[in-house]
Design an enzyme around this catalytic site. Structure first.
Site, PDB file in Angstrom:
ATOM      1  N   GLY A  35      36.155  30.587  28.773  1.00  0.00           N
ATOM      2  CA  GLY A  35      36.620  29.713  27.695  1.00  0.00           C
ATOM      3  C   GLY A  35      37.818  30.225  26.913  1.00  0.00           C
ATOM      4  N   LYS A  36      38.649  31.064  27.545  1.00  0.00           N
ATOM      5  CA  LYS A  36      39.790  31.648  26.826  1.00  0.00           C
ATOM      6  C   LYS A  36      40.790  30.587  26.389  1.00  0.00           C
ATOM      7  CE  LYS A  36      40.459  34.266  30.357  1.00  0.00           C
ATOM      8  NZ  LYS A  36      39.184  33.955  31.046  1.00  0.00           N
ATOM      9  N   SER A  37      41.188  29.725  27.317  1.00  0.00           N
ATOM     10  CA  SER A  37      42.179  28.696  26.984  1.00  0.00           C
ATOM     11  C   SER A  37      41.628  27.715  25.956  1.00  0.00           C
ATOM     12  CB  SER A  37      42.613  27.954  28.248  1.00  0.00           C
ATOM     13  OG  SER A  37      43.240  28.843  29.162  1.00  0.00           O
ATOM     14  N   HIS A 113      40.887  35.359  36.747  1.00  0.00           N
ATOM     15  CA  HIS A 113      40.653  35.654  38.150  1.00  0.00           C
ATOM     16  C   HIS A 113      41.140  37.054  38.510  1.00  0.00           C
ATOM     17  CE1 HIS A 113      39.787  31.413  38.439  1.00  0.00           C
ATOM     18  NE2 HIS A 113      39.458  31.558  39.710  1.00  0.00           N
ATOM     19  N   ASP A 167      26.467  27.405  22.076  1.00  0.00           N
ATOM     20  CA  ASP A 167      25.817  26.099  22.021  1.00  0.00           C
ATOM     21  C   ASP A 167      25.001  25.822  23.274  1.00  0.00           C
ATOM     22  OD1 ASP A 167      28.514  26.126  23.115  1.00  0.00           O
ATOM     23  OD2 ASP A 167      28.297  23.975  23.435  1.00  0.00           O
ATOM     24  N   SER A 468      55.292  53.565  70.838  1.00  0.00           N
ATOM     25  CA  SER A 468      54.834  54.556  71.806  1.00  0.00           C
ATOM     26  C   SER A 468      55.203  54.068  73.207  1.00  0.00           C
ATOM     27  CB  SER A 468      53.320  54.733  71.701  1.00  0.00           C
ATOM     28  OG  SER A 468      52.847  55.621  72.680  1.00  0.00           O
ATOM     29  N   LYS A 472      61.634  57.193  73.512  1.00  0.00           N
ATOM     30  CA  LYS A 472      62.262  58.035  72.486  1.00  0.00           C
ATOM     31  C   LYS A 472      62.425  59.471  72.964  1.00  0.00           C
ATOM     32  CE  LYS A 472      59.009  57.328  69.495  1.00  0.00           C
ATOM     33  NZ  LYS A 472      58.182  56.503  70.396  1.00  0.00           N
ATOM     34  N   SER A 540      57.288  56.675  63.653  1.00  0.00           N
ATOM     35  CA  SER A 540      57.640  56.366  62.249  1.00  0.00           C
ATOM     36  C   SER A 540      57.700  54.854  62.016  1.00  0.00           C
ATOM     37  CB  SER A 540      58.960  57.028  61.869  1.00  0.00           C
ATOM     38  OG  SER A 540      59.974  56.854  62.832  1.00  0.00           O
TER      39      SER A 540
END
Length: 629
Positions: A35-37, A113, A167, A468, A472, A540
């Site tokens: 009920g924050k808002s 949230h 309430d 892999s 290289k 890497s």
């Protein structure tokens, strides 16, 4: 006196009174649907903080989007985004201004949230008080505890526990008492000094701005009385001047000033100051503002200071009182709240912004993460989204700072992803680490240039990266043979070979991969400093770690060579049988199968092994090395 004069005087008196009232910044937080808002919307309504057109729009929106069966839905005053109204939740932080005869307020309505915890932390970072809502039917939830922990972490010491929706539980005192007792135990554990518990119904207005007859057993203050009485401006702080420089003002050759907003303390012409991190001193000549010069300026005032001496001061430096200067360091212990979906990994490079300064940074160690329910320390090698950890940080240059408990502006920081520029974390500095205080770079007379002249070559690092089986090591080996035949001094750092010694303690988790590359990059830098041409052959897989390696070298010394071989081709070669084992689930975290490979975006060399032979590709590398840096 005319009526116009009377009206003008009345307006002037009202504006003067309004200007003289102090300002409280506070947040509302808690779990979803507490009920924050609705609470803030009702607070705006009851304090007459709405215009007639806003009331009309609210009534229309309540019929269209409301959740109160046709009644006024006060939450719609805050849930301004279309997505918020469609879902009936708060996503972003909504800021609202209102006032009473005693005080002005800026309130931040923070989302409940879990995925929007970063937004809640943003709202809390400037607040001096918090209203923590709890649904009387549900009691304390995980998000209630998480938000309370963040409130504590960010130094908010005045909390109103708003036990909402009374309430819906028949205004039962036993329900309220049980929730209050549980929360006070949590607050004590978190170090929150002042808690005021209020039973209320935001929808009905009980105990919001006036005491309710429905809670005759409650003798405490209303929520508004709490907000009107919370001390303002008492967050930590020391008396000395703190001015983070935002801009160097040079409108002409005769004026040089340093602009910023005073974070703490006061300044007067003639005061002795020190510029940090350089440590050079001078005295204040003038305090310049748009309204003219001032004789004194305090916290929150935007000013431009001129000094008696010419000092080299840039954006991000701090001008401080010479008698009470903050510390300067490049290593800290800190609490970090992680926002991003990708985990925080020790050793990975980020940008760190503190005050007006931005520097390179990495977390060198996660000491532990914090259980938001129990506040117990838990072992951790990385931090996931919304987790809080106690970490050690290393910066690539020293910065002026103060512990967060003393100064929010110089004690709080954010971490920024170097690729996306997204804010991925926020933190508070606890203290500087002293482990490097007595360590200084030792000067030697025989330097890199001297070693290179002796070897008659330009030191370089060629960083071969690819999947892999891409080829290289084959190409790196051919390159070294040709360089050796030319009489050049080289060394190969091969991924498999290094894991037999230097990195034999590391596995293949994301954390270990980051540390693997960090160590090898440091060794390659030392070898380059010795005048060698270093050939590094490592998968890497992460761009961020390859960037970390590049930044250790001087411009032109680092050559990224991407061995471009498609997965199906590399897998078909599979001379070591690794892909087959990975497909069978016998090798976890295998690059290309269940661990990602991030293709280089700006490699100096792209070596296509499908259309060119290894010999031809090796010659391309040799040609690049023999060309001027």
């Amino acid at each position: 006196m005319t009526r116009l004069d009377d009206a003008t005087a009345t307006v002037a008196a009202y504006l003067a009174d309004h200007e003289s009232r102090d300002l409280l910044r506070f947040i509302t937080c808690g779990s979803v649907d507490d009920g924050k808002s609705t609470l803030i919307g009702r607070l705006l309504f009851d304090t007459r903080g709405l215009f007639e057109d806003q009331l009309a729009a609210l009534e229309a929106d309540s019929r269209r989007h409301g959740t109160q069966s046709g009644r006024v839905d006060y939450a719609l005053l805050l849930d301004g985004l279309a997505a918020e109204r469609e879902q009936g939740i708060t996503i972003d932080v909504a800021y609202r201004f209102f006032g009473t005869a005693k005080r002005k307020f800026i309130v931040a309505d923070c989302p409940g949230h879990e995925q929007y915890t970063r937004n809640m932390a943003t709202g809390a970072s400037t607040a001096e008080a918090a209203v923590v809502l709890v649904d009387a039917r549900k009691g304390l939830l995980t998000q209630t505890r998480r938000h309370s922990f963040i409130v504590s972490l960010l130094g908010i010491r005045h909390v109103a526990l708003a036990v909402n929706k009374m309430d819906l539980v028949g205004y039962d005192r036993a329900v309220f008492d049980a929730i209050e007792a549980e929360y006070r135990a949590l607050a004590t554990q978190l170090g929150i000094d002042h808690v005021t518990a209020v039973p209320l119904s935001a929808l009905e207005g009980d105990n919001l701005t006036a005491r309710s007859s429905n809670t005759g057993w409650y003798e405490g203050s209303t929520l508004l009385e709490f907000l009107e009485s919370v001390p303002v401006g008492g967050h930590g702080g020391r008396p000395g001047l703190r001015l983070p420089v935002q801009w160097v003002s040079r409108p002409n050759q005769d004026f040089r000033g340093f602009a910023g907003t005073i974070a703490a303390g006061q300044v007067r012409p003639g005061d002795e100051i020190v510029a940090l991190p350089s440590g050079r001193r001078s005295k204040v000549a003038r305090i310049v503002t748009a309204d003219g010069d001032l004789e004194v300026a305090g916290p929150g005032r935007a000013v431009t200071l001129t000094l008696e001496h010419e000092l080299d001061i840039s954006r991000g430096d701090v001008i401080a009182a010479a008698h009470d200067a903050p510390e300067v360091s490049d290593q800290f212990a800190a609490h970090v709240l992680w926002f991003d979906g990708a985990p925080l990994l020790p050793g990975r490079p980020y940008w760190l912004r503190i005050g007006t300064r931005e520097v390179g940074a990495s977390v060198t160690e996660i000491k532990h993460r914090v259980d938001v329910n129990t506040q117990e320390p838990l072992a951790a090698k990385h931090l996931e989204m919304n987790e809080v950890g106690v970490c050690n940080l290393y910066l690539d240059q020293p910065v002026p700072f103060e512990p967060y408990r003393d100064n929010r502006d110089l004690g709080a920081f954010i971490l920024i992803d170097r690729e996306t520029n997204a804010t991925v974390g926020a933190g508070t500095i606890d203290f500087a680490l002293r482990r490097a205080a007595n360590i200084h770079w030792q000067h030697v007379d025989v330097d890199k240039a001297a070693r290179a002249r002796l070897k008659k070559q330009a030191p370089r690092c060629v960083w071969f990266t690819g999947l892999s089986g891409s080829g290289k090591s084959t190409i790196a080996n051919l390159v070294e043979k040709r360089l050796h035949a030319l009489g050049l001094h080289t060394y190969i750092l091969d991924g498999d070979n290094v894991r037999h010694g230097l990195n034999k303690d590391l596995g293949f988790t994301p954390e270990d991969r980051v540390e693997n590359i960090r160590r090898v990059a440091e060794v390659a830098r030392l070898m380059t400093d010795a005048g060698l041409i270093v050939l590094v052959s490592f998968i890497s897989p992460y761009r961020s770690e390859r960037r970390l390696a590049r930044e250790l070298f001087e411009p032109g010394e680092f050559i990224e060579a991407y061995v471009d071989t498609p997965l199906e081709v590399a897998e078909a070669r599979d001379v070591k049988g690794l892909y087959a084992k990975a497909r069978a689930g016998r090798i976890p975290n295998f690059t290309g199968i269940d661990s990602p490979y991030e293709v280089p975006e700006h490699a100096e060399l792209v070596l296509d092994t499908v259309h060119e032979s290894a010999e031809a590709l090796a010659q391309r590398v040799v040609d690049r090395l023999l060309s001027p840096p």
